[in-house]
Design an enzyme around this catalytic site. Structure first.
Site, PDB file in Angstrom:
ATOM      1  N   LYS A 174       3.220 -15.299   2.826  1.00 55.70           N
ATOM      2  CA  LYS A 174       3.169 -16.096   1.600  1.00 55.70           C
ATOM      3  C   LYS A 174       4.623 -16.440   1.259  1.00 55.70           C
ATOM      4  CE  LYS A 174       0.945 -17.840  -2.000  1.00 55.70           C
ATOM      5  NZ  LYS A 174      -0.007 -18.953  -1.932  1.00 55.70           N
ATOM      6  N   TYR A 225       0.821  -1.210   0.000  1.00 54.15           N
ATOM      7  CA  TYR A 225       0.000   0.000   0.000  1.00 54.15           C
ATOM      8  C   TYR A 225       0.859   1.266   0.000  1.00 54.15           C
ATOM      9  CZ  TYR A 225      -4.083  -2.918   1.112  1.00 54.15           C
ATOM     10  OH  TYR A 225      -5.073  -3.862   1.084  1.00 54.15           O
ATOM     11  N   ASP A 281     -11.618  -8.370   6.805  1.00 55.21           N
ATOM     12  CA  ASP A 281     -12.970  -8.311   6.234  1.00 55.21           C
ATOM     13  C   ASP A 281     -13.591  -9.712   6.265  1.00 55.21           C
ATOM     14  OD1 ASP A 281     -12.576  -5.587   5.556  1.00 55.21           O
ATOM     15  OD2 ASP A 281     -13.776  -5.818   3.736  1.00 55.21           O
ATOM     16  N   ASP A 305      -5.584  -6.584   5.776  1.00 55.87           N
ATOM     17  CA  ASP A 305      -6.764  -5.872   5.283  1.00 55.87           C
ATOM     18  C   ASP A 305      -7.816  -6.885   4.803  1.00 55.87           C
ATOM     19  OD1 ASP A 305      -8.413  -3.822   4.418  1.00 55.87           O
ATOM     20  OD2 ASP A 305      -7.334  -3.496   2.536  1.00 55.87           O
ATOM     21  N   ASP A 326      -3.220 -18.063   2.116  1.00 52.62           N
ATOM     22  CA  ASP A 326      -4.368 -18.768   1.508  1.00 52.62           C
ATOM     23  C   ASP A 326      -4.924 -19.825   2.461  1.00 52.62           C
ATOM     24  OD1 ASP A 326      -1.944 -20.053   1.110  1.00 52.62           O
ATOM     25  OD2 ASP A 326      -2.296 -20.559  -0.994  1.00 52.62           O
TER      26      ASP A 326
HETATM   27  C1  IPM Z   1      -9.339  -0.357   5.958  1.00 44.70           C
HETATM   28  C2  IPM Z   1      -9.667   0.236   4.622  1.00 44.70           C
HETATM   29  C3  IPM Z   1      -8.512   1.102   4.193  1.00 44.70           C
HETATM   30  C4  IPM Z   1      -7.300   0.216   4.111  1.00 44.70           C
HETATM   31  C5  IPM Z   1      -8.696   1.884   2.903  1.00 44.70           C
HETATM   32  C6  IPM Z   1      -9.940   2.704   2.909  1.00 44.70           C
HETATM   33  C7  IPM Z   1      -7.487   2.760   2.642  1.00 44.70           C
HETATM   34  O1  IPM Z   1      -9.959  -0.744   3.701  1.00 44.70           O
HETATM   35  O2  IPM Z   1      -9.123   0.401   6.916  1.00 44.70           O
HETATM   36  O3  IPM Z   1      -9.296  -1.580   6.078  1.00 44.70           O
HETATM   37  O4  IPM Z   1      -7.101  -0.493   3.144  1.00 44.70           O
HETATM   38  O5  IPM Z   1      -6.529   0.204   5.068  1.00 44.70           O
HETATM   39 MN    MN Z   2     -10.145  -2.745   4.575  1.00 38.54          MN
END
Ligand code: IPM
Ligand code: MN
Length: 355
Positions: free
Chosen positions: A185, A140, A246, A242, A218
């Site tokens: 990985k 990133y 999720d 990240d 993975d």
């Molecule tokens: C998070 C979000 C952010 C990230 C984005 C919005 C930059 O997805 O906080 O997880 O990738 O860190």
């Molecule tokens: Mn995120």
């Protein structure tokens, strides 16, 4: 205590959910006799509209002068991938500016009457894990290039960057169930091979009491679904963290429940829900504020050192969820509004016995 809290509501549902966290923090202040001063500033799309920059200098300055930062969310269709300045740059920028290299994302399963997860109850029962995501390095933040038919995002990590986040995660594991899973990985990526070597060295030498396991990302994605309650602390690089968080949010039932704390070497931290700005539901008062409320509890714990107050807010949140006070993402029949959830947590908090 007196504390200055920088408030960065941002875009989309950000202002709605942060308003409820402020309500809860004000209730904490009155119940426990503290003085919290909230100072608001812009970040993300709203900042671009006002100043042309996703992270105005005044916002950075305010955050640096504060004891903690509470953030909502950034981004929206108005500032899509084609825009020159993007709201997300504001978020990456403030994390980097404040040196917040460790992003703590706890995932717990909260029992609730509506049994809101997509999993069988026995799979998610007892899930209590913490992902420590490296936050200021990796792909990133690496060099980016774009040519007509070709693009590049470089991923780099230094030994020192891996060491400090692994140490933080190991310390947290020591205060929990003493199990650390490092995710990489290493069968493909050079940065992952470095990650694994450094993790081995730091943990074996400095934290011999920890059980350490290495998983490929993975496989980890699979085990998070198959045996989620076997995890304690997971430490991983920026992008893997990240994505995995999720995924892991589904174990708790909704991404709207998950809080995060971004920490560096000092006390100053940034607290935000892990969800995005949800432009599709913005301004309707239906967003789930629990993730931001739980982020406020982390703020009390990690930046202000107010453990009793943090525990009280966490308890009010659990009770409220158990009472079925849930927004539309978690309850189909007569869901409650963002502010009804906020008021429920406020009332429960004020009524808790002070210990
Ligand atoms: C998070 C979000 C952010 C990230 C984005 C919005 C930059 O997805 O906080 O997880 O990738 O860190
Ligand atoms: Mn995120």
């Amino acid at each position: 205590m007196k504390a200055i809290i920088a408030l960065l509501p941002g875009d989309g549902i950000g202002p709605e959910v942060t308003a409820e966290a402020v309500r809860a923090l004000r209730a904490v202040a009155s119940k426990f006799g503290h003085n919290f001063i909230f100072e608001e500033a812009d970040i993300g799309g709203i900042a671009i509209d006002k100043t042309g920059k996703a992270l105005p200098n005044e916002t950075t300055a305010l955050c640096k002068q504060s004891h903690a930062v509470l953030l909502g969310a950034v981004g929206g269709p108005k500032w899509g991938p084609a825009s020159k300045v993007r709201p997300e740059q504001g978020l990456l920028g403030i994390r980097k500016e404040l040196g917040l290299f460790a992003n703590l994302r706890p995932v717990r399963h909260f029992p609730s009457p509506s049994n809101h997860t997509v999993f069988r109850p026995e799979v998610v029962q007892g899930v209590d894990l913490l992902v420590v995501r490296e936050l200021t390095g990796g792909i990133y933040f690496g060099e980016k290039r774009r040519e007509a038919t070709w693009a590049m995002d470089a991923c780099t990590y230094s030994e020192a960057e891996v060491e400090r986040v692994v140490r933080k995660a190991a310390l947290l594991a020591m205060s929990r169930r003493k199990k650390l899973t490092s995710v990489d990985k290493a069968n493909i990526l050079e940065t992952s091979r470095l990650w694994r070597e450094v993790t081995e060295r730091v943990v074996r030498k400095e934290f011999p009491q920890l059980e350490l396991e290495h998983l490929l990302v993975d496989a980890c994605a699979m085990y998070l679904i198959q045996r989620p309650s076997s995890f304690d602390v997971i430490v991983t690089e920026n992008m893997f963290g990240d994505i995995l968080t999720d995924e892991a949010s589904m174990l708790s039932g909704s991404i709207g429940l998950l809080p995060s704390a971004s920490l560096g070497e000092g006390r100053l931290g940034l607290y935000e829900p892990i969800h995005g700005s949800a432009p599709d539901i913005a301004g309707r008062g239906i967003a789930n504020p629990y993730g931001t409320l739980a982020s406020a509890a982390m703020l009390l714990r990690y930046s202000l050192g107010l453990e009793k107050e943090a525990a009280a807010l966490d308890e009010a949140i659990s009770q409220s969820i158990q009472n079925g006070v849930l927004t539309a993402d978690m309850r189909q029949a007569s869901p409650l509004s963002t502010s009804e959830v906020g008021r429920s947590v406020e009332t429960l908090l004020l009524n808790l016995p002070v210990v």
